[in-house]
Design an enzyme around this catalytic site. Structure first.
Site, PDB file in Angstrom:
ATOM      1  N   GLU A  96       0.826  -1.204   0.000  1.00  0.00           N
ATOM      2  CA  GLU A  96       0.000   0.000   0.000  1.00  0.00           C
ATOM      3  C   GLU A  96       0.863   1.258   0.000  1.00  0.00           C
ATOM      4  O   GLU A  96       1.992   1.259   0.516  1.00  0.00           O
ATOM      5  CB  GLU A  96      -0.933   0.007   1.216  1.00  0.00           C
ATOM      6  CG  GLU A  96      -1.990  -1.077   1.138  1.00  0.00           C
ATOM      7  CD  GLU A  96      -3.001  -1.036   2.283  1.00  0.00           C
ATOM      8  OE1 GLU A  96      -4.139  -1.476   2.063  1.00  0.00           O
ATOM      9  OE2 GLU A  96      -2.655  -0.564   3.391  1.00  0.00           O
ATOM     10  N   CYS A 109       3.698   8.593   0.255  1.00  0.00           N
ATOM     11  CA  CYS A 109       4.203   7.661   1.267  1.00  0.00           C
ATOM     12  C   CYS A 109       4.276   6.288   0.620  1.00  0.00           C
ATOM     13  O   CYS A 109       3.255   5.764   0.155  1.00  0.00           O
ATOM     14  CB  CYS A 109       3.266   7.644   2.478  1.00  0.00           C
ATOM     15  SG  CYS A 109       3.706   6.427   3.741  1.00  0.00           S
ATOM     16  N   CYS A 116       6.193  -6.900   7.140  1.00  0.00           N
ATOM     17  CA  CYS A 116       7.280  -6.386   7.985  1.00  0.00           C
ATOM     18  C   CYS A 116       7.628  -7.435   9.024  1.00  0.00           C
ATOM     19  O   CYS A 116       6.758  -8.174   9.486  1.00  0.00           O
ATOM     20  CB  CYS A 116       6.853  -5.084   8.663  1.00  0.00           C
ATOM     21  SG  CYS A 116       8.195  -4.253   9.559  1.00  0.00           S
ATOM     22  N   CYS A 120       6.312  -4.274  15.658  1.00  0.00           N
ATOM     23  CA  CYS A 120       5.985  -3.158  16.551  1.00  0.00           C
ATOM     24  C   CYS A 120       4.527  -3.286  16.978  1.00  0.00           C
ATOM     25  O   CYS A 120       3.649  -3.515  16.137  1.00  0.00           O
ATOM     26  CB  CYS A 120       6.226  -1.819  15.861  1.00  0.00           C
ATOM     27  SG  CYS A 120       7.963  -1.526  15.434  1.00  0.00           S
ATOM     28  N   CYS A 123       1.561  -1.025  15.335  1.00  0.00           N
ATOM     29  CA  CYS A 123       1.529  -0.842  13.886  1.00  0.00           C
ATOM     30  C   CYS A 123       0.863  -2.034  13.208  1.00  0.00           C
ATOM     31  O   CYS A 123       1.252  -3.183  13.435  1.00  0.00           O
ATOM     32  CB  CYS A 123       2.958  -0.667  13.355  1.00  0.00           C
ATOM     33  SG  CYS A 123       3.061  -0.497  11.563  1.00  0.00           S
ATOM     34  N   CYS A 341      -0.823   6.918   9.627  1.00  0.00           N
ATOM     35  CA  CYS A 341       0.409   6.313  10.114  1.00  0.00           C
ATOM     36  C   CYS A 341       0.110   5.095  10.982  1.00  0.00           C
ATOM     37  O   CYS A 341      -0.666   5.168  11.926  1.00  0.00           O
ATOM     38  CB  CYS A 341       1.186   7.354  10.915  1.00  0.00           C
ATOM     39  SG  CYS A 341       2.762   6.774  11.523  1.00  0.00           S
TER      40      CYS A 341
END
Length: 354
Positions: A96, A109, A116, A120, A123, A341
């Site tokens: 994305e 962005c 990933c 975290c 996230c 974010c």
């Protein structure tokens, strides 16, 4: 089988390598420069559109090479004008990216990995498996496609690029730097390096490598706590990259590049939002020239964190400013389409193609 799998991915080749291939085919070597400009300056993803090449050469290129172009699978429009796109890659994987329009800038962005590996806790991407790194051309294509959206919807070119999408850019170091080289090159998109920011969760040895490579783009560190115990809790990467190690790496980076660093700090309600936390952050900021971007937390289904109140955020920022630290409060964009974010993740309706 993936279409073009047996062919050479032409965007992995340098201009000299393309020249060598053309020579071996009996073609004039000056054509290599034309092909290279079509690929990177004109962002062409179809050999048939390379209009100053003869048909026989275009056919030869199609037989020997592949252009593994990225395409927009779905675009969602936020009430605040943000546009989130899911991009399908040549192998069916999806990432994305987001267009963030503002009165004074148009920001893309982009993602650097499929998923990933850093987990975290706040996230959404961190709850996905990391499938693979993106190639340099796949990152470049995101910039081009988001740039087309900026022109189509707002009549403005891109002004800024942030590597803050899915993935940890410094764990895909070579491809990230190669993509920036093509984005900034005169025979590429010719964007200024100072308009590009790479954000990392904090990998000390790779931050030092950025210094050794004397990069010209901006570096942002997703900090979110200036206390090892708290940072370990929300960012497991900190267990191998302590605040002391990061401070040493950042000082090394600054000594090599003279580039100030941006610290990104989400203020979580009841976790890292009191005066002691602000004092710890201010102390960490003393290591080198920097600024702080305070970011609103954007809730995700997998975590129980909450954004601190506006009053708490303002008090936190005021404390930093009184210490002489440049501090900005960044309001979230695209929350209603999960484009803000920390919210990027592939939904059930966006799973890879079979």
């Amino acid at each position: 089988m993936v279409e073009g799998k047996s062919k050479i991915d032409i965007r992995k080749l340098t201009q000299d390598q393309i020249r060598g291939h053309l020579a071996s085919m009996g073609e004039p070597v000056f054509r290599a420069k034309q092909v290279y400009e079509w690929l990177w300056k004109k962002s062409c993803t179809d050999f048939d559109h390379m209009s100053n090449l003869g048909k026989s050469l275009r056919d030869l290129l199609k037989q020997s090479f592949a252009i593994n172009a990225v395409s927009v699978r779905q675009a969602q429009h936020s009430a605040d004008s943000t546009i989130k796109s899911s991009f399908v890659l040549y192998d069916g994987n999806i990432v994305e990216g987001v267009l963030i329009p503002a009165p004074d800038r148009m920001t893309a962005c982009v993602s650097s990995q499929v998923g990933c590996s850093l987990t975290c806790k706040f996230c959404a991407t961190g709850y996905m498996d990391r499938k693979r790194n993106l190639n340099a051309d796949e990152i470049y294509d995101q910039v081009v496609l988001i740039g087309k959206q900026a022109q189509a919807h707002y009549g403005q070119p891109l002004t800024n690029i942030v590597y803050m999408g899915m993935g940890e850019p410094l764990l895909n170091y070579a491809n990230v730097l190669a993509s920036i080289e093509r984005i900034t090159a005169v025979d590429g998109l010719n964007m200024a390096a100072k308009r590009i920011t790479v954000s990392t969760a904090g990998i000390a040895k790779m931050i030092k490598k950025l210094g050794d490579d004397q990069v010209r783009f901006n570096l942002a560190l997703s900090l979110h706590a200036a206390n090892d115990r708290k940072r370990n809790e929300i960012m497991p990467i900190n267990e191998q990259n302590s605040l002391r190690a990061l401070a040493e790496a950042l000082k090394y980076y600054y000594a090599k590049t003279k580039n100030p660093v941006t610290y990104e700090y989400i203020v979580f309600n009841g976790f890292n939002d009191d005066l002691t936390d602000a004092q710890e952050l201010a102390a960490f900021c003393k290591h080198l020239p920097c600024k702080v971007n305070i970011i609103e937390y954007n809730p995700i289904a997998f975590a129980d964190f909450e954004n601190a109140s506006a009053d708490k955020i303002d008090r936190f920022a005021d404390h930093l400013r009184k210490k002489g630290i440049i501090t900005n409060i960044r309001r979230s964009r695209g929350k209603d389409i999960d484009a803000a974010c920390g919210q990027l993740a592939i939904k059930e309706t966006e799973k890879p193609l079979a």
